[in-house]
Design a protein around this motif. Structure first.
Motif, short mmCIF file in Angstrom:
data_model
loop_
_atom_site.label_atom_id
_atom_site.label_comp_id
_atom_site.label_asym_id
_atom_site.label_seq_id
_atom_site.Cartn_x
_atom_site.Cartn_y
_atom_site.Cartn_z
N LEU A 105 0.82 -1.11 0.08
CA LEU A 105 -0.03 -0.02 0.08
C LEU A 105 0.75 1.27 0.11
CD1 LEU A 105 -2.89 -1.10 2.33
CD2 LEU A 105 -3.11 -0.93 -0.15
N LEU A 106 1.97 1.17 0.58
CA LEU A 106 2.96 2.33 0.68
C LEU A 106 3.33 2.45 -0.68
CD1 LEU A 106 4.30 3.76 2.90
CD2 LEU A 106 6.29 2.39 2.99
N ASP A 109 0.71 4.40 -2.45
CA ASP A 109 0.73 5.63 -2.21
C ASP A 109 1.83 6.54 -3.13
OD1 ASP A 109 -1.37 5.74 -0.70
OD2 ASP A 109 -0.27 5.59 1.22
N HIS A 112 0.61 7.53 -6.22
CA HIS A 112 -0.39 8.21 -6.17
C HIS A 112 -1.65 7.51 -6.91
CE1 HIS A 112 2.25 11.41 -5.16
NE2 HIS A 112 3.00 11.18 -6.48
N ARG A 115 -7.03 5.33 -3.47
CA ARG A 115 -6.94 4.50 -2.49
C ARG A 115 -7.78 3.07 -3.00
NH1 ARG A 115 -6.59 4.33 2.91
NH2 ARG A 115 -7.76 3.00 4.03
N GLY A 118 -5.43 1.10 -5.19
CA GLY A 118 -4.29 0.82 -4.59
C GLY A 118 -4.54 -0.50 -3.80
#
Ligand SMILES: Nc1ncnc2c1ncn2[C@@H]1O[C@H](COP(=O)(O)OP(=O)(O)OP(=O)(O)O)[C@@H](O)[C@H]1O
Ligand SMILES: [Mg+2]
Length: 323
Positions: A105-106, A109, A112, A115, A118
């Motif tokens: 998930l990092l 992020d 970009h 959510r 991702g």
């Protein structure tokens, strides 16, 4: 997303130079990697493989050279290059303190990704790399192979079309290595371009469309695995004897052989083809020679590597293949 066309290579370098202090690591390298192919950079420890990967992936700047990745100029548009590529470094980028899923998930992020997207991408990749069961566990509890798989999964977040893999299978057991090869082949089948460094010549042989051997800051040879193997001699048939008298009479009867008196072995140059083998066998029969062991040696990439990058003699480094 990129301005790459089918005829402009995914990765292109012309006159790439890099020195650290007074040590020249890359001394004017040219390379071109067509889209959707695997390019493998081979070289001994310290040859500059990681340096090349770091430069082409914008992590380190070159001293000179025209470099384009994904159609973008590294000097003027590193942001666009970064958006087009994924990089799995030689040393793990996995954060052990957080779980596999959190690592993924990092990355989402960092790219970009929205959510939901991702989460979806992380879940899919964890599944594909057989890490779903371990996803909620801290990465520090993963085995080396699991960490390496997580590393590659993290690289694929954002679906990069060009990926750099710096020794992706070092430390993996044979099964994990074969699994990783399968994953890499799958990526290439999807049209991804792979720039791979490896210490395993077998890996380059298995995966790479083109192989370049880096030595003394220069590309010592480049080509397909078969082309590289053809560069060096070394094919032969080896006859071994247990009876010294049989060895002696064979050594006298046969011409154009290389003697190894200590091992009671004779070497006859041969390309290993069926036709040549048959004529050697006929010749042995005619001369009344009965060897205790006959092995056929064909040069492999190890031979090429040793011949190009070191002082080791071919016969020391060659492998015998019994057929
Ligand atoms: N940041 C740095 N500062 C100074 N010298 C460096 C730096 N990074 C690499 N080098 C030197 O550059 C040379 C090439 O290193 P590099 O890591 O690219 O080799 P490599 O081919 O990846 O080797 P390995 O197979 O061991 O991973 C080595 O001599 C190394 O010591
Ligand atoms: Mg390295």
């Amino acid at each position: 997303m990129t301005s790459t066309t089918s005829h402009s290579p995914a990765i292109a370098a012309h006159g790439l130079r890099k020195a650290y202090g007074d040590k020249t690591v890359l001394d004017g390298i040219d390379l071109a990697v067509p889209t959707g192919t695997v390019f493998s950079l081979l070289g001994p420890n310290g040859a500059g493989k990681t340096t090349a990967v770091k430069i082409l992936s914008t992590l380190v700047s070159a001293d000179a050279g025209e470099l384009r990745v994904g159609g973008h100029d590294l000097a003027t548009d590193p942001q666009a290059v970064r958006a087009a590529i994924g990089v799995t470094g030689q040393f793990s980028a996995v954060d052990g303190l957080i779980t596999g899923e959190e690592n993924m998930l990092l990355m989402a992020d960092l790219h970009h990704l929205p959510r939901d997207e991702g989460r979806k991408s992380a879940a899919e990749l964890l599944e594909r790399f057989d890490l779903t069961d371990a996803a909620k566990k801290p990465a520090s509890t993963y085995s080396g192979g699991m960490k390496r798989r997580l590393d590659l999964a993290m690289t694929l977040v954002g679906n990069p079309r060009i990926i750099f893999l710096d020794e992706p299978t070092t430390g993996l057991d044979p099964r994990s290595r074969h699994n990783m090869w399968g994953i890499i082949r799958g990526l290439v089948a999807d049209g991804v371009t792979v720039f791979l460094t490896t210490q395993y010549l077998e890996e380059a042989d298995e995966l790479a469309d083109r192989i370049a051997v880096l030595h003394d800051g220069k590309i010592a040879a480049e080509g397909s695995a078969d082309e590289l193997k053809r560069l060096i001699p070394g094919g032969h048939v080896r006859l071994r004897f247990t009876d010294p008298d049989a060895y002696q009479s064979a050594a006298t009867a046969l011409r154009e052989v290389t003697r190894d008196d200590e091992a009671l072995a004779l070497q006859i140059p041969s390309d290993g083809s069926q036709r040549e083998l048959r004529s050697i066998l006929d010749w042995l029969d005619t001369a009344g020679v009965e060897a205790d062991e006959l092995t056929v040696h064909t040069p492999d990439l190890d031979d090429v590597f040793f011949a190009l990058t070191g002082p080791a003699t071919l016969t020391d480094s060659t492998k015998e293949n019994v057929r």
